[in-house]
Scaffold this motif. Structure first.
Motif, PDB file in Angstrom:
ATOM      1  N   THR A 154      35.724  38.982   9.396  1.00 25.17           N
ATOM      2  CA  THR A 154      35.226  37.727   8.805  1.00 25.17           C
ATOM      3  C   THR A 154      35.898  36.491   9.402  1.00 25.17           C
ATOM      4  N   TYR A 155      37.175  36.627   9.793  1.00 26.23           N
ATOM      5  CA  TYR A 155      37.925  35.468  10.302  1.00 26.23           C
ATOM      6  C   TYR A 155      37.331  34.929  11.603  1.00 26.23           C
TER       7      TYR A 155
ATOM      8  N   ARG B 182      54.159  42.288  -6.803  1.00 25.77           N
ATOM      9  CA  ARG B 182      54.763  41.015  -7.232  1.00 25.77           C
ATOM     10  C   ARG B 182      56.272  41.040  -7.018  1.00 25.77           C
ATOM     11  N   GLU B 183      56.899  42.145  -7.387  1.00 27.59           N
ATOM     12  CA  GLU B 183      58.363  42.235  -7.263  1.00 27.59           C
ATOM     13  C   GLU B 183      58.797  42.234  -5.796  1.00 27.59           C
ATOM     14  N   TRP B 184      58.052  42.978  -4.987  1.00 28.96           N
ATOM     15  CA  TRP B 184      58.373  43.066  -3.560  1.00 28.96           C
ATOM     16  C   TRP B 184      58.189  41.710  -2.887  1.00 28.96           C
ATOM     17  N   GLY B 185      57.088  41.038  -3.232  1.00 26.40           N
ATOM     18  CA  GLY B 185      56.802  39.713  -2.661  1.00 26.40           C
ATOM     19  C   GLY B 185      57.913  38.726  -2.994  1.00 26.40           C
ATOM     20  N   HIS B 186      58.344  38.781  -4.242  1.00 28.64           N
ATOM     21  CA  HIS B 186      59.401  37.875  -4.697  1.00 28.64           C
ATOM     22  C   HIS B 186      60.695  38.155  -3.936  1.00 28.64           C
ATOM     23  N   LYS B 187      60.999  39.450  -3.821  1.00 28.79           N
ATOM     24  CA  LYS B 187      62.254  39.867  -3.175  1.00 28.79           C
ATOM     25  C   LYS B 187      62.306  39.467  -1.697  1.00 28.79           C
ATOM     26  N   HIS B 188      61.183  39.590  -1.010  1.00 29.16           N
ATOM     27  CA  HIS B 188      61.189  39.358   0.441  1.00 29.16           C
ATOM     28  C   HIS B 188      60.602  38.002   0.835  1.00 29.16           C
ATOM     29  N   GLY B 189      60.294  37.172  -0.146  1.00 30.55           N
ATOM     30  CA  GLY B 189      59.748  35.853   0.171  1.00 30.55           C
ATOM     31  C   GLY B 189      58.379  35.917   0.811  1.00 30.55           C
ATOM     32  N   ILE B 190      57.549  36.859   0.335  1.00 29.24           N
ATOM     33  CA  ILE B 190      56.196  37.023   0.889  1.00 29.24           C
ATOM     34  C   ILE B 190      55.169  36.440  -0.089  1.00 29.24           C
ATOM     35  N   ARG B 191      54.235  35.696   0.474  1.00 31.02           N
ATOM     36  CA  ARG B 191      53.154  35.075  -0.276  1.00 31.02           C
ATOM     37  C   ARG B 191      52.296  36.141  -0.964  1.00 31.02           C
ATOM     38  N   VAL B 192      52.112  36.019  -2.271  1.00 31.90           N
ATOM     39  CA  VAL B 192      51.223  36.940  -2.989  1.00 31.90           C
ATOM     40  C   VAL B 192      50.149  36.112  -3.695  1.00 31.90           C
ATOM     41  N   PHE B 193      48.887  36.418  -3.423  1.00 31.30           N
ATOM     42  CA  PHE B 193      47.788  35.796  -4.154  1.00 31.30           C
ATOM     43  C   PHE B 193      47.410  36.760  -5.269  1.00 31.30           C
ATOM     44  N   ASP B 194      47.637  36.330  -6.495  1.00 28.18           N
ATOM     45  CA  ASP B 194      47.548  37.257  -7.623  1.00 28.18           C
ATOM     46  C   ASP B 194      46.125  37.350  -8.189  1.00 28.18           C
ATOM     47  N   VAL B 195      45.993  38.187  -9.210  1.00 30.80           N
ATOM     48  CA  VAL B 195      44.712  38.429  -9.887  1.00 30.80           C
ATOM     49  C   VAL B 195      43.947  37.129 -10.129  1.00 30.80           C
ATOM     50  N   GLY B 196      42.713  37.104  -9.709  1.00 35.01           N
ATOM     51  CA  GLY B 196      41.849  35.967 -10.002  1.00 35.01           C
ATOM     52  C   GLY B 196      41.751  34.951  -8.885  1.00 35.01           C
ATOM     53  N   ARG B 197      42.649  35.024  -7.894  1.00 37.40           N
ATOM     54  CA  ARG B 197      42.566  34.058  -6.797  1.00 37.40           C
ATOM     55  C   ARG B 197      41.348  34.340  -5.924  1.00 37.40           C
ATOM     56  N   GLY B 198      41.008  35.633  -5.756  1.00 39.57           N
ATOM     57  CA  GLY B 198      39.764  35.926  -5.049  1.00 39.57           C
ATOM     58  C   GLY B 198      39.870  37.027  -4.013  1.00 39.57           C
ATOM     59  N   VAL B 199      38.760  37.241  -3.279  1.00 42.10           N
ATOM     60  CA  VAL B 199      38.692  38.270  -2.244  1.00 42.10           C
ATOM     61  C   VAL B 199      39.540  37.815  -1.051  1.00 42.10           C
ATOM     62  N   CYS B 200      40.318  38.717  -0.500  1.00 42.05           N
ATOM     63  CA  CYS B 200      41.281  38.403   0.557  1.00 42.05           C
ATOM     64  C   CYS B 200      40.732  37.481   1.649  1.00 42.05           C
ATOM     65  N   HIS B 201      39.585  37.825   2.211  1.00 42.00           N
ATOM     66  CA  HIS B 201      39.086  37.061   3.368  1.00 42.00           C
ATOM     67  C   HIS B 201      38.716  35.631   2.982  1.00 42.00           C
ATOM     68  N   GLN B 202      38.102  35.484   1.824  1.00 41.54           N
ATOM     69  CA  GLN B 202      37.750  34.156   1.334  1.00 41.54           C
ATOM     70  C   GLN B 202      39.023  33.340   1.076  1.00 41.54           C
TER      71      GLN B 202
ATOM     72  N   LEU C 272      42.101  33.718   2.401  1.00 39.27           N
ATOM     73  CA  LEU C 272      42.825  33.334   3.610  1.00 39.27           C
ATOM     74  C   LEU C 272      42.144  32.165   4.321  1.00 39.27           C
ATOM     75  N   VAL C 273      40.825  32.177   4.352  1.00 43.07           N
ATOM     76  CA  VAL C 273      40.115  31.062   4.988  1.00 43.07           C
ATOM     77  C   VAL C 273      40.332  29.777   4.189  1.00 43.07           C
ATOM     78  N   GLU C 274      40.203  29.863   2.863  1.00 44.32           N
ATOM     79  CA  GLU C 274      40.414  28.672   2.026  1.00 44.32           C
ATOM     80  C   GLU C 274      41.826  28.120   2.181  1.00 44.32           C
ATOM     81  N   GLU C 275      42.798  28.995   2.352  1.00 45.48           N
ATOM     82  CA  GLU C 275      44.201  28.587   2.420  1.00 45.48           C
ATOM     83  C   GLU C 275      44.621  28.167   3.834  1.00 45.48           C
ATOM     84  N   GLY C 276      43.687  28.201   4.784  1.00 43.19           N
ATOM     85  CA  GLY C 276      44.028  27.820   6.155  1.00 43.19           C
ATOM     86  C   GLY C 276      44.872  28.857   6.865  1.00 43.19           C
ATOM     87  N   LEU C 277      44.832  30.097   6.390  1.00 42.26           N
ATOM     88  CA  LEU C 277      45.641  31.161   6.988  1.00 42.26           C
ATOM     89  C   LEU C 277      44.870  31.955   8.041  1.00 42.26           C
ATOM     90  N   ALA C 278      43.735  31.430   8.430  1.00 42.42           N
ATOM     91  CA  ALA C 278      42.999  31.909   9.609  1.00 42.42           C
ATOM     92  C   ALA C 278      42.581  30.652  10.344  1.00 42.42           C
TER      93      ALA C 278
END
Lengths: 163, 421
Positions: B124-125, B81-101, B103-109
């Motif tokens: 999966t992508y 969380r701290e690193w993501g905030h510092k470098h402006g990187i998107r972090v999907f936190d606890v409870g958002r879900g399994v990575c592949h699901q 990224l597909v839901e978010e249009g990142l594939a």
């Protein structure tokens, strides 16, 4: 003298390092002590730097966890010999600077516990009077390995080998 | 000679024709990092003295042990969380879900993209026509730092699914049949190019994700589903994103969906696939429905259809872990969740759950689990001698009710008291 640790076909990365012993579960300083915890619990205590791991076919299938080969590197493994590799494991070995030799013949010839000497650059393996020639890795990988690992290569050159 | 879909995508990225066997360095469109290797990822970037070249092309997902199971994990996730905030990187936190699901839901594939992920099931992508592939922490760190990665252009195996699935047979059964035919090393270093024809093009995005997900269990570098059906409605598919009719394949495999029956993968290898009938009656302790393979809304609905009006057998634990918060919300909205709860299911936080044996359902020595996940390796979910049988959500749900491996059709013949109706 380095010894051979021989494993069967289809050894997966869960075998090499079970997921519950990932560095972020047990700490980055001690995960390597769980290498082969299910399959050969004595391994991490008895292995010596320079020992050679020998696998059958499809070595390292499964999870992309680089901390599986990284645990082997921490334990001093510099080379493995397999009949064939799963692709992510192969990339991870190269990236970490562990040389992935490939040979059906040598894997069949070696036994667990054999004492051997391996010339990493020339690929010459000796067991007593016997001498086996292993094929060196392809140029792209060799270039990276010369700097230590792909990470070291990129750090030094700011590009990928051959780019 | 024409180009395969993998060659098309890599040629497009390289700006020149690329053929199987060539080594290429290409730009990547998205770099996906999971929590379990984030520490290694950060250390490697620090060693390089680098930060992500294109911050918007990097996503970190906290899913492999979410929420944190112990202090080490909690510290690692705090760093994310701290690193993501510092470098402006998107972090999907606890409870958002399994990575592949996620990224597909978010249009990142997207169709035609190259997506590299620090998780082997990044194949999966391919469901949406993206060249998705799994890599280790070093490759992922280099991809983030440079915006590029190196590939050997893969040969391709063509797998054609024809026809429609019979009632009660699912994309999971089709995917397991594919792995059985290819074997665990049959597509090593290769792309599996999936063609859906003669009715099979009606398979949904979620079902395509199940197919592409399991291609890595045949050793594949990527599992590319030729865009058709729903994908053409959901995405803007580039004109060039099709394999040429005269493309060259290492091997071609045909699977007639209409002839399939429910399948189960038996310990300790994913390609050890059998008909359910061969293991029917095997006593189970735990049933797990979820993961990037089968934790989507259609999977939860399929399980609910079997569980409606029934109860989980005494002594059996049924864990249902939706693949994402969106899936959980849909399941809550349409009543699926209530059906699952009434049957006796325990619902977990969207994420990977106990798939790799770290928390939320670790198996004790000698225990047997029917799981909708993707790996049944020795010790994967806990004790080295615990057994994992991989199956569809329908077979998993039916097994939870029966207390042993069964299909929904078997439940009809159970005596009333045994069916806990």
């Amino acid at each position: 003298m380095p010894r051979v640790w021989k494993f069967s076909d289809h050894i997966n990365t869960d075998d090499i390092l079970p997921g519950k012993y990932a560095p972020f579960m047990v700490g980055e300083d001690r995960f390597h002590t769980f290498a082969f915890a299910h399959l050969r619990p004595e391994f991490s205590k008895e292995v010596r730097p320079g020992d050679i791991l020998v696998f059958g076919r499809n070595a390292g299938l499964g999870s992309s966890r680089e901390y599986a080969p990284e645990a082997l590197k921490r334990l001093g493994i510099r080379a493995v010999i397999a009949k064939s590799y799963a692709r992510i494991f192969f990339r991870n070995l190269v990236n970490l600077g562990i040389i992935p030799f490939e040979s059906e013949e040598v894997v069949d010839a070696l036994e667990d516990g054999d004492e051997v000497e391996l010339d990493l650059e020339g690929g010459v393996l000796r067991r007593g009077e016997e001498r086996f020639q292993l094929r060196p890795p392809p140029p792209f990988l060799l270039e990276a390995l010369k700097e230590g690992s792909l990470l070291d290569y990129y750090k030094k050159h700011g590009r990928f080998p051959g780019e | 000679m024409g180009l395969t879909l993998a060659e098309k995508i890599l040629s497009h990225k390289a700006g020149r024709e690329a053929r199987a066997g060539e080594l290429l360095v290409v730009e990547v469109d998205q770099v996906m990092v999971v929590d379990s290797i984030a520490g290694s990822f950060f250390r490697r970037l620090e060693y390089l003295g680098a930060t992500p070249r294109y911050p918007e092309r990097v996503s970190i997902v906290i899913d492999h042990v979410a929420p944190a199971a112990n202090l080490e994990v909690a510290k690692a996730q705090k760093e994310i969380r701290e690193w993501g905030h510092k470098h402006g990187i998107r972090v999907f936190d606890v409870g958002r879900g399994v990575c592949h699901q996620v990224l597909v839901e978010e249009g990142l594939a997207q169709p035609g993209w190259i997506v590299v992920g620090s998780d082997s099931h990044s194949t999966t992508y391919g469901a949406v026509g993206a060249f998705g592939t799994g890599m280790g922490a070093t490759d992922i760190a280099l991809a983030a730092a440079s915006g590029r990665t190196w590939f050997r252009v893969p040969e391709s195996v063509k797998v054609t699914f024809r026809g429609r699935l019979p009632r009660g047979v699912t994309a999971k059964d089709a995917a397991l049949e594919m792995v059985r035919l290819l074997t665990a090393e049959g597509a090593t270093y290769m792309a599996v190019e999936i063609h859906l024809l003669d009715g099979a093009e009606s398979l949904s995005r979620g079902e395509r994700m199940t197919l592409a997900n399991l291609t890595v269990e045949a050793g594949a570098k990527a599992g590319l589903v030729v865009p058709s059906g729903e994908i053409l409605q959901l995405y803007r598919v580039p004109d060039w994103l099709y394999p040429d009719p005269d493309a060259r394949y290492v091997r071609e495999v045909e699977i007639d969906l209409s002839t399939l029956s429910p399948r189960v993968s038996v310990p300790f290898y994913v390609d050890n696939v059998h008909e359910v009938a061969e293991v029917r009656g095997k006593r189970v302790d735990q049933v797990f429905i979820g993961t990037c393979t089968n934790g989507r809304i259609e999977d939860l609905r399929a399980a609910a259809e079997v569980l409606k009006g029934r109860k989980v057998a005494p002594g059996v634990r049924l864990l249902v872990i939706p693949a994402s918060s969106q899936v959980l919300e849909e399941a809550a909205r349409d009543g699926t969740l209530l059906t699952l709860l009434q049957a006796g299911a325990t619902i977990g936080t969207p994420g990977c759950g106990p798939c790799m044996g770290r928390h939320m359902g670790v198996l004790a020595p000698g225990e047997v689990c029917v799981s909708t996940s993707n790996r049944n390796f020795r010790g994967r979910m806990g004790a080295p001698d615990a057994e994992i049988y991989l199956a569809s959500p329908r077979v998993a749900a039916a097994s939870a009710v029966a207390g042993y491996i069964a299909t929904p059709e078997d439940l009809a013949s159970l005596p009333q008291e045994e069916a806990h109706a």
